[in-house]
Design an enzyme around this catalytic site. Structure first.
Site, short mmCIF file in Angstrom:
data_model
loop_
_atom_site.label_atom_id
_atom_site.label_comp_id
_atom_site.label_asym_id
_atom_site.label_seq_id
_atom_site.Cartn_x
_atom_site.Cartn_y
_atom_site.Cartn_z
N HIS A 201 0.82 -1.23 0.00
CA HIS A 201 0.00 0.00 0.00
C HIS A 201 0.85 1.27 0.00
CE1 HIS A 201 -3.62 -2.31 0.42
NE2 HIS A 201 -3.22 -2.87 1.55
N ASP A 237 -2.28 -10.74 -2.36
CA ASP A 237 -2.86 -10.28 -1.10
C ASP A 237 -4.35 -9.99 -1.34
OD1 ASP A 237 -1.90 -8.87 1.70
OD2 ASP A 237 -3.58 -7.78 0.80
N HIS A 239 -5.96 -7.44 -0.52
CA HIS A 239 -6.19 -6.02 -0.85
C HIS A 239 -5.45 -5.62 -2.13
CE1 HIS A 239 -6.56 -6.32 3.62
NE2 HIS A 239 -7.62 -5.57 3.41
N ASP A 327 -4.49 -12.99 3.66
CA ASP A 327 -5.77 -12.45 4.11
C ASP A 327 -6.91 -12.85 3.18
OD1 ASP A 327 -4.37 -10.79 2.37
OD2 ASP A 327 -4.53 -8.99 3.62
C1 SP5 Z 1 -0.97 -5.27 3.89
C2 SP5 Z 1 -2.44 -5.30 4.21
O1 SP5 Z 1 -3.06 -6.35 4.15
N1 SP5 Z 1 -3.02 -4.14 4.62
C3 SP5 Z 1 -4.40 -4.09 4.91
C4 SP5 Z 1 -4.86 -2.80 5.52
C5 SP5 Z 1 -6.30 -2.88 5.93
N2 SP5 Z 1 -6.72 -1.78 6.71
C6 SP5 Z 1 -7.95 -1.92 7.43
C7 SP5 Z 1 -9.12 -1.89 6.52
C8 SP5 Z 1 -10.46 -1.78 7.23
C9 SP5 Z 1 -11.08 -3.14 7.34
N3 SP5 Z 1 -12.47 -3.15 7.67
C10 SP5 Z 1 -12.86 -4.54 7.83
C11 SP5 Z 1 -14.16 -4.74 8.51
C12 SP5 Z 1 -14.17 -6.17 9.07
N4 SP5 Z 1 -15.40 -6.45 9.75
ZN ZN Z 2 -3.99 -7.30 2.63
#
Ligand code: SP5
Ligand code: ZN
Length: 384
Positions: A201, A237, A239, A327
């Site tokens: 990111h 990943d 994301h 993830d």
């Molecule tokens: C490297 C990586 O995997 N970074 C991920 C960053 C995610 N940040 C948090 C995102 C907000 C997630 N909301 C999830 C709701 C679950 N109930």
């Molecule tokens: Zn991720």
């Protein structure tokens, strides 16, 4: 994959289904490549005590040291790997990718914040004011703003806290990545860098999403600087790797291919759509594959097959760089895809079938009780 390996996987999947997944319960069944080089650094342990703001509440950060310890434990249990320490590579490979303004800020912000009383030394730094767009097109750039307020000029979200050990950990994660790449350049067909914090990111001048420096992008740039004309990054990943996409957006010599949750519902929300394909000379060298909630192995593998074909057609002349997140796991606490522990062996086998020297770099994965087994399963796809 070989028939024997299939039989083993089937047995593993039955045993995993039969009892709660834990590293101890399942890793012994997977056959992992012998003498695999696994690179890490203990510096990440001090990037701890992290709090993120989620849905209006401060909660313990999902991105915590136990993630890497769990993988190390599972690998140690699963085979005779070579655990190697990262070698220092200095700042140059980082400034080849990131703007000095970001590097300088991350290096000095904690010391400044303690000196000015902006933190009591116990609470992490999370900006409260963001230079958005930049502040509705006023032409501001944050250079005249003192640390730590200047964090708001370079930060994506409220989930990426900084503490005293953060900068050293981020530097060490880059060293882990570069050391892993050096091993593959030196003749290893596969090596695994346990990067923490993760990287995908982080953009040229922006950190966020638990990431500070873009480990995979720094490796790709290092490969390009070393003379490669075609470097491919495959990002599995959960994301979208907005940072990696941004860094190579106008580049035809670095292909970025990502499978991830559709940004319509998942972080980082604003990037990762299928129509983002690069610009200028980079047009066509960025490929996004957004996935629906609940995607399970068959649909995932069909998409990964397209991604692998894209990479094979590109025909890299450097090691393949993999941004490896777990993830996508069915029980990940912040995600919604449906891969099982056994499924990762199939992902590994598909990537192994590209038949390229491969640099694996750890990104996300937050189900601590399964991340070790998932890593071992993935590696087993590369064969014993
Ligand atoms: C490297 C990586 O995997 N970074 C991920 C960053 C995610 N940040 C948090 C995102 C907000 C997630 N909301 C999830 C709701 C679950 N109930
Ligand atoms: Zn991720």
């Amino acid at each position: 994959m070989a028939l024997a390996a299939r039989v083993i996987w089937a047995a593993v999947q039955r045993s995993v289904a039969a009892r709660p997944t834990s590293d101890e319960a399942s890793v012994h069944c997977f056959l992992v490549p012998a003498q695999l080089a696994v690179v890490s650094s203990s510096a990440h342990l001090a990037h701890d005590g992290l709090v993120e703001v989620m849905a209006g509440r401060p909660i313990p950060c999902y991105e915590k040291p136990e993630r890497i310890s769990a993988i190390e434990r599972a690998l140690a249990d699963a085979g005779d790997h070579r655990f190697l320490s990262a070698r220092e590579h200095g700042l140059r490979p980082i400034t080849d990718v990131h703007e000095p303004a970001l590097v300088d800020l991350l290096e000095h912000v904690w010391t400044d914040a303690v000196a000015s009383g902006a933190t009591d030394g116990a609470a992490p730094l999370i900006p409260d004011t963001f230079l958005v767009g930049p502040m509705a097109a006023g032409g501001y750039d944050g250079t005249g703003t003192a640390r730590p307020a200047r964090l708001g000029a370079h930060c994506l979200d409220t989930a990426t806290p900084m503490v005293a050990g953060t900068y050293a950990a981020a530097r060490a994660a880059v060293d882990v990545a570069l050391t892993t790449a050096d091993l593959v350049l030196g003749g290893e067909s596969l090596a695994y860098g346990l990067c923490r914090p993760p990287g995908h990111h982080a953009a040229r001048a922006m950190y966020g999403g638990y990431c500070f420096f873009n480990n995979a992008a720094i490796v790709a740039e290092h490969l390009a600087a070393g003379g490669a004309n075609r470097v491919a990054i495959l990002d599995v990943d959960y994301h979208h790797g907005n940072g990696t996409q941004q860094i190579f957006w106008e580049r035809s010599d670095v292909l970025y291919v990502s499978l991830h949750a559709d940004p319509a519902r998942a972080f980082p929300y604003f990037s990762g759509h299928a129509d983002e394909t690069g610009a200028g000379p980079g047009q066509g060298f960025n490929r996004n594959f957004p996935l629906p909630a609940g995607t399970r192995i068959d649909a995932y593998a069909a998409t990964l097959d397209q991604a692998c074909t894209t990479i094979a057609d590109f025909d890299p002349d450097a090691p393949l760089v993999v941004s490896l997140g777990f993830d996508t796991f069915e029980r990940d606490p912040i995600a919604d895809l449906g891969l099982t522990t056994g499924d990762y062996a199939r992902l590994g086998a598909m990537i192994a079938a590209l038949d390229r020297p491969t640099v694996l770099l750890q990104e996300g994965g937050y189900a601590i009780d399964a991340i070790g087994a998932n890593a071992v399963s993935f590696l087993s796809g590369f064969g014993p």
